[in-house]
Design a protein around this motif. Structure first.
Motif, PDB file in Angstrom:
ATOM      1  N   UNK A 270      -3.285  20.267  -9.629  1.00 29.52           N
ATOM      2  CA  UNK A 270      -2.015  20.520  -8.940  1.00 29.52           C
ATOM      3  C   UNK A 270      -2.175  20.451  -7.421  1.00 29.52           C
ATOM      4  N   UNK A 271      -3.407  20.263  -6.964  1.00 27.03           N
ATOM      5  CA  UNK A 271      -3.727  20.315  -5.537  1.00 27.03           C
ATOM      6  C   UNK A 271      -3.846  18.894  -4.989  1.00 27.03           C
ATOM      7  N   UNK A 272      -4.849  18.159  -5.452  1.00 24.61           N
ATOM      8  CA  UNK A 272      -4.949  16.728  -5.184  1.00 24.61           C
ATOM      9  C   UNK A 272      -4.519  16.015  -6.457  1.00 24.61           C
ATOM     10  N   UNK A 273      -3.248  15.715  -6.552  1.00 20.48           N
ATOM     11  CA  UNK A 273      -2.705  15.279  -7.837  1.00 20.48           C
ATOM     12  C   UNK A 273      -3.226  13.887  -8.220  1.00 20.48           C
ATOM     13  N   UNK A 274      -3.443  13.667  -9.522  1.00 17.90           N
ATOM     14  CA  UNK A 274      -4.057  12.408  -9.962  1.00 17.90           C
ATOM     15  C   UNK A 274      -3.260  11.156  -9.594  1.00 17.90           C
ATOM     16  N   UNK A 275      -1.938  11.269  -9.526  1.00 19.34           N
ATOM     17  CA  UNK A 275      -1.138  10.084  -9.186  1.00 19.34           C
ATOM     18  C   UNK A 275      -1.518   9.535  -7.808  1.00 19.34           C
ATOM     19  N   UNK A 276      -1.799  10.435  -6.868  1.00 19.48           N
ATOM     20  CA  UNK A 276      -2.209   9.990  -5.528  1.00 19.48           C
ATOM     21  C   UNK A 276      -3.523   9.214  -5.596  1.00 19.48           C
ATOM     22  N   UNK A 277      -4.441   9.702  -6.435  1.00 19.28           N
ATOM     23  CA  UNK A 277      -5.729   9.031  -6.595  1.00 19.28           C
ATOM     24  C   UNK A 277      -5.565   7.663  -7.259  1.00 19.28           C
ATOM     25  N   UNK A 278      -4.684   7.610  -8.232  1.00 21.85           N
ATOM     26  CA  UNK A 278      -4.430   6.341  -8.922  1.00 21.85           C
ATOM     27  C   UNK A 278      -3.783   5.338  -7.961  1.00 21.85           C
ATOM     28  N   UNK A 279      -2.877   5.835  -7.124  1.00 27.24           N
ATOM     29  CA  UNK A 279      -2.270   4.975  -6.108  1.00 27.24           C
ATOM     30  C   UNK A 279      -3.329   4.442  -5.137  1.00 27.24           C
ATOM     31  N   UNK A 280      -4.242   5.319  -4.742  1.00 28.59           N
ATOM     32  CA  UNK A 280      -5.344   4.904  -3.861  1.00 28.59           C
ATOM     33  C   UNK A 280      -6.175   3.817  -4.527  1.00 28.59           C
ATOM     34  N   UNK A 281      -6.515   4.046  -5.785  1.00 30.50           N
ATOM     35  CA  UNK A 281      -7.311   3.061  -6.538  1.00 30.50           C
ATOM     36  C   UNK A 281      -6.597   1.713  -6.611  1.00 30.50           C
ATOM     37  N   UNK A 282      -5.320   1.728  -6.965  1.00 36.44           N
ATOM     38  CA  UNK A 282      -4.556   0.475  -7.089  1.00 36.44           C
ATOM     39  C   UNK A 282      -4.437  -0.254  -5.759  1.00 36.44           C
ATOM     40  N   UNK A 283      -4.331   0.512  -4.677  1.00 37.30           N
ATOM     41  CA  UNK A 283      -4.270  -0.090  -3.342  1.00 37.30           C
ATOM     42  C   UNK A 283      -5.615  -0.735  -2.989  1.00 37.30           C
ATOM     43  N   UNK A 284      -6.707  -0.029  -3.268  1.00 38.10           N
ATOM     44  CA  UNK A 284      -8.042  -0.548  -2.959  1.00 38.10           C
ATOM     45  C   UNK A 284      -8.379  -1.783  -3.789  1.00 38.10           C
ATOM     46  N   UNK A 285      -7.908  -1.799  -5.038  1.00 41.49           N
ATOM     47  CA  UNK A 285      -8.215  -2.923  -5.931  1.00 41.49           C
ATOM     48  C   UNK A 285      -7.645  -4.250  -5.430  1.00 41.49           C
ATOM     49  N   UNK A 286      -6.637  -4.177  -4.580  1.00 40.43           N
ATOM     50  CA  UNK A 286      -6.020  -5.396  -4.044  1.00 40.43           C
ATOM     51  C   UNK A 286      -6.991  -6.179  -3.162  1.00 40.43           C
ATOM     52  N   UNK A 287      -7.954  -5.462  -2.560  1.00 42.12           N
ATOM     53  CA  UNK A 287      -8.864  -6.158  -1.635  1.00 42.12           C
ATOM     54  C   UNK A 287     -10.338  -5.823  -1.872  1.00 42.12           C
ATOM     55  N   UNK A 288     -10.627  -5.021  -2.892  1.00 39.88           N
ATOM     56  CA  UNK A 288     -12.010  -4.596  -3.112  1.00 39.88           C
ATOM     57  C   UNK A 288     -12.334  -4.588  -4.604  1.00 39.88           C
ATOM     58  N   UNK A 289     -13.444  -5.217  -4.977  1.00 37.15           N
ATOM     59  CA  UNK A 289     -13.813  -5.303  -6.393  1.00 37.15           C
ATOM     60  C   UNK A 289     -14.545  -4.070  -6.897  1.00 37.15           C
ATOM     61  N   UNK A 290     -15.470  -3.556  -6.089  1.00 40.80           N
ATOM     62  CA  UNK A 290     -16.336  -2.471  -6.587  1.00 40.80           C
ATOM     63  C   UNK A 290     -15.739  -1.088  -6.316  1.00 40.80           C
ATOM     64  N   UNK A 291     -14.534  -0.911  -6.850  1.00 41.90           N
ATOM     65  CA  UNK A 291     -13.879   0.399  -6.804  1.00 41.90           C
ATOM     66  C   UNK A 291     -13.511   0.778  -8.226  1.00 41.90           C
ATOM     67  N   UNK A 292     -13.739   2.041  -8.571  1.00 43.56           N
ATOM     68  CA  UNK A 292     -13.590   2.491  -9.957  1.00 43.56           C
ATOM     69  C   UNK A 292     -12.784   3.797  -9.985  1.00 43.56           C
ATOM     70  N   UNK A 293     -12.051   3.973 -11.066  1.00 45.34           N
ATOM     71  CA  UNK A 293     -11.215   5.169 -11.202  1.00 45.34           C
ATOM     72  C   UNK A 293     -11.460   5.815 -12.561  1.00 45.34           C
TER      73      UNK A 293
END
Length: 327
Positions: A270-293
């Motif tokens: 409820x503090x660092x909500x998972x949706x924010x992390x998933x959004x970060x991952x999806x944003x990073x995946x646009x320009x970076x291959x070695x990112x994992x969620x």
């Protein structure tokens, strides 16, 4: 294998807000193999944590130790105390002088002072993970693996709101550490976790709900071991995570690093909500291959990164012990 605690003096450090500190003591602990004989893993502590990451009183001993996920027979483990966290004699009274980025800069100075060219991994939960994100943005080549757990590269409005409430309690309550901790525990756990643990039961001796006695206990316990100035500082750091604060976007800042980024969220956080992390991952995946969620599946909320060791072990196995992964 012994824990060694040492001190580095950071000279003439100017914070982002323009305040000059002529000397900042940076204390640290080393565990595992001797420095410069093995890959180095930097572990960043969370709000009430410290550099004691393993051993008898280690707050992450289930994850770090002999034969554990992060094996002290294979790695050198380095952990800094955030200056002012109360684990040495140094106190920071003007907590608003500092941001998360300042601490990241101090940690990078510490790595440089120890003649570490590059860490194998930087891992941290909650605000410790926020410091890790800031370190990567400042020094894209500082690590091979970034592992931010239950955190993000920025404090959301929701996080800032909770930190603001914490600050109000810390500055205005007659029992500031206790009362702030009681509120914080509501952010660190989840409604489902409380339901599973307490089931609306009553403490017959105290004639109050068990959830109330549990919260009071956590408040009293922290008050005995934690300084008010440390709480104010660490809360300020939690509020000021933002790698884009001085301009630049996520792609500009993170696109400079070759490090693998392993984002670990918690589905009930409820503090660092998972949706924010998933959004970060999806944003990073646009320009970076070695990112994992990946997500820890737990009812326990934000604190699951301190509770769900078997899941963490499995999620981190690819980084720290690839040869022992069970299919």
């Amino acid at each position: 294998m012994e824990n060694i605690q040492n001190l580095i003096n950071i000279q003439n450090f100017t914070t982002e807000s323009g305040v000059l500190y002529h000397s900042l003591p940076l204390s640290y602990s080393l565990f595992g193999l001797t420095l410069h004989t093995a890959p180095v893993i930097l572990v960043n502590h969370a709000l009430t944590g410290n550099a004691q990451v393993t051993g008898e009183n280690g707050w992450w001993s289930d994850l770090i130790g002999l034969g554990k996920t992060i094996d002290i027979n294979k790695y050198t483990i380095l952990a800094f105390n955030v200056p002012g966290n109360g684990n040495d004699s140094f106190i920071i009274e003007k907590y608003q002088d500092f941001t998360t980025r300042d601490i990241a800069r101090i940690f990078l100075e510490g790595i440089k002072a120890l003649h570490i060219q590059k860490t194998f991994a930087i891992i941290g939960g909650s605000v410790g993970g926020g410091i890790a994100w800031e370190m990567l943005a400042l020094a894209p080549n500082c690590t091979q693996h970034l592992i931010p757990i239950a955190t993000d590269w920025k404090s959301t409005d929701w996080m800032i709101a909770n930190c603001y409430l914490q600050e109000q309690i810390l500055n205005n309550s007659s029992k500031p550490v206790e009362d702030a901790r009681i509120h914080a525990m509501l952010c660190y756990r989840s409604p489902e976790s409380f339901k599973e643990k307490f089931k609306r039961t009553i403490n017959d001796n105290l004639k109050i709900f068990n959830i109330e006695s549990w919260l009071a206990h956590h408040g009293e316990k922290l008050q005995k071991r934690y300084q008010l100035s440390s709480y104010k500082l660490m809360n300020q750091l939690l509020k000021t995570i933002d790698i884009t604060r001085n301009g630049g976007d996520l792609e500009t800042l993170v696109g400079k690093t070759e490090a693998s980024i392993h984002i670990i969220a918690i589905n009930s956080d409820l503090f660092f909500i998972p949706k924010e992390n998933l959004d970060t991952y999806n944003e990073l995946k646009k320009f970076k291959d070695n990112v994992f969620y990946s997500e820890i599946d737990s009812v326990h909320g934000h604190d699951a990164f301190l509770i769900e060791y078997k899941q963490l072990d499995h999620l981190l196995a690819t980084v720290f012990k690839a040869e022992t992964i069970e299919e």
